[in-house]
Design an enzyme around this catalytic site. Structure first.
Site, PDB file in Angstrom:
ATOM      1  N   ASP A   1      -4.465   4.448 -10.221  1.00  0.00           N
ATOM      2  CA  ASP A   1      -4.777   5.632 -10.972  1.00  0.00           C
ATOM      3  C   ASP A   1      -6.238   5.071 -12.450  1.00  0.00           C
ATOM      4  OD1 ASP A   1      -3.688   7.819 -12.768  1.00  0.00           O
ATOM      5  OD2 ASP A   1      -2.035   6.369 -13.016  1.00  0.00           O
TER       6      ASP A   1
ATOM      7  N   ASP B   1     -13.190   2.600  -1.796  1.00  0.00           N
ATOM      8  CA  ASP B   1     -13.030   2.352  -3.244  1.00  0.00           C
ATOM      9  C   ASP B   1     -12.639   3.910  -2.485  1.00  0.00           C
ATOM     10  OD1 ASP B   1     -12.727   3.090  -5.680  1.00  0.00           O
ATOM     11  OD2 ASP B   1     -13.787   1.946  -6.207  1.00  0.00           O
TER      12      ASP B   1
HETATM   13  N1  AR6 Z   1      -9.088   2.160  -4.144  1.00  0.00           N
HETATM   14  C1  AR6 Z   1      -8.643   3.005  -2.894  1.00  0.00           C
HETATM   15  N2  AR6 Z   1      -6.794   2.557  -3.068  1.00  0.00           N
HETATM   16  C2  AR6 Z   1      -6.833   1.611  -4.098  1.00  0.00           C
HETATM   17  C3  AR6 Z   1      -8.083   1.718  -5.096  1.00  0.00           C
HETATM   18  C4  AR6 Z   1      -9.063   1.891  -5.143  1.00  0.00           C
HETATM   19  N3  AR6 Z   1      -9.613   2.622  -6.217  1.00  0.00           N
HETATM   20  N4  AR6 Z   1      -7.280   0.913  -6.041  1.00  0.00           N
HETATM   21  C5  AR6 Z   1      -6.291   0.713  -5.615  1.00  0.00           C
HETATM   22  N5  AR6 Z   1      -5.886   1.396  -4.545  1.00  0.00           N
HETATM   23  P1  AR6 Z   1      -1.448   1.426  -6.919  1.00  0.00           P
HETATM   24  P2  AR6 Z   1       1.407   2.716  -6.980  1.00  0.00           P
HETATM   25  C6  AR6 Z   1      -4.328   0.940  -3.890  1.00  0.00           C
HETATM   26  O1  AR6 Z   1      -0.663   0.309  -7.796  1.00  0.00           O
HETATM   27  O2  AR6 Z   1       2.299   1.967  -5.863  1.00  0.00           O
HETATM   28  C7  AR6 Z   1      -0.480   3.201 -11.625  1.00  0.00           C
HETATM   29  O3  AR6 Z   1      -0.332   2.370 -12.700  1.00  0.00           O
HETATM   30  C8  AR6 Z   1      -3.741  -0.698  -3.486  1.00  0.00           C
HETATM   31  O4  AR6 Z   1      -4.295  -1.453  -2.985  1.00  0.00           O
HETATM   32  O5  AR6 Z   1      -2.634   1.728  -7.368  1.00  0.00           O
HETATM   33  O6  AR6 Z   1       1.654   4.364  -6.358  1.00  0.00           O
HETATM   34  C9  AR6 Z   1       0.247   4.450 -12.132  1.00  0.00           C
HETATM   35  O7  AR6 Z   1      -0.135   4.996 -12.793  1.00  0.00           O
HETATM   36  C10 AR6 Z   1      -2.759   0.241  -2.755  1.00  0.00           C
HETATM   37  O8  AR6 Z   1      -2.187   0.488  -1.535  1.00  0.00           O
HETATM   38  O9  AR6 Z   1      -0.375   2.466  -7.133  1.00  0.00           O
HETATM   39  C11 AR6 Z   1       1.758   4.075 -11.682  1.00  0.00           C
HETATM   40  O10 AR6 Z   1       2.468   3.261 -12.630  1.00  0.00           O
HETATM   41  C12 AR6 Z   1      -2.370   1.703  -3.606  1.00  0.00           C
HETATM   42  O11 AR6 Z   1      -3.821   2.190  -3.529  1.00  0.00           O
HETATM   43  C13 AR6 Z   1       2.076   2.506  -9.885  1.00  0.00           C
HETATM   44  O12 AR6 Z   1       0.418   2.209 -10.817  1.00  0.00           O
HETATM   45  C14 AR6 Z   1      -1.478   2.512  -3.868  1.00  0.00           C
HETATM   46  O13 AR6 Z   1      -1.032   1.798  -5.418  1.00  0.00           O
HETATM   47  C15 AR6 Z   1       1.791   3.792  -9.164  1.00  0.00           C
HETATM   48  O14 AR6 Z   1       2.120   2.951  -7.806  1.00  0.00           O
END
Ligand code: AR6
Length: 183
Positions: free
Chosen positions: A42, A18
């Site tokens: 985020d 995480d």
């Molecule tokens: N630590 C590491 N990686 C993570 C964590 C964590 N705690 N939580 C999720 N991931 P995403 P995007 C991973 O959806 O596709 C938001 O609502 C996840 O598994 O977080 O760029 C923003 O506000 C994935 O591999 O970001 C935007 O509206 C990676 O982080 C939108 O989502 C990115 O997934 C951005 O979407």
């Protein structure tokens, strides 16, 4: 936390964790154009950092275009900065998505070096809610990380991609193994 953190060995690494639990000078966040917070990483970063992050975003920035990045303090996170990078939403790959993803990483790492950071943690931008295929995203992420580390006079020493799942980690590890190390 006044001294830049360094960890050995430097270079580009990928781990499963995480991202809110890993110490670094700067943590990259996968944000949206409104810098409004949301789900995924985020949401996790804002929850862990506390309300100062959103307060600073609202005070200093009026959103951020796709492919861009902005920087704030890190609240309660074990870091000095959070860099909010806005990756593209995947449509079909024919709408500039790869270039916009590259730009988001490039701008994020440029901000990190402008602020004298040695260590940066970074999620896989755009490959969650935004649907960018991770096999296509990982080479872009790693190329930009290697190129940021190789830039003359950069403060950057260590970029750690922090993946949330074993399959995502496997893609990043495979991609890293297929690349030459940063010179
Ligand atoms: N630590 C590491 N990686 C993570 C964590 C964590 N705690 N939580 C999720 N991931 P995403 P995007 C991973 O959806 O596709 C938001 O609502 C996840 O598994 O977080 O760029 C923003 O506000 C994935 O591999 O970001 C935007 O509206 C990676 O982080 C939108 O989502 C990115 O997934 C951005 O979407």
């Amino acid at each position: 936390m006044s001294e830049p953190r360094t960890a050995s060995p430097g270079g580009v690494h990928a781990i499963r964790a995480d991202i809110t639990t890993v110490a670094a000078d700067a943590v990259v966040n996968a944000a949206n154009q409104h810098l409004a917070g949301g789900g995924g990483v985020d949401g996790a970063i804002h929850r862990a950092a506390g309300p100062s992050l959103m307060a600073e975003l609202r005070e200093r920035y009026d959103g951020c275009p796709t492919g861009g990045a902005v920087i704030t303090g890190a609240g309660r996170l074990d870091a000095r900065h959070v860099i909010h990078a806005v990756g593209p939403r995947w449509r079909d790959g024919e709408h500039g998505e790869p270039e916009k993803l590259r730009s988001a990483y490039r701008n994020a790492f440029a901000l990190a070096t402008e602020h004298g950071c040695a260590s940066v943690t970074c999620p896989s931008i755009s490959t969650g809610i935004y649907g960018f295929p991770i096999e296509a995203a990982a080479p872009i992420a790693i190329e930009e990380a290697l190129s940021a580390l190789a830039a003359p006079n950069t403060s950057l020493e260590l970029i750690t991609f922090v993946l949330f799942s074993e399959p995502d980690l496997a893609v990043f590890r495979r991609t890293l193994e297929a690349r030459p190390p940063a010179s």
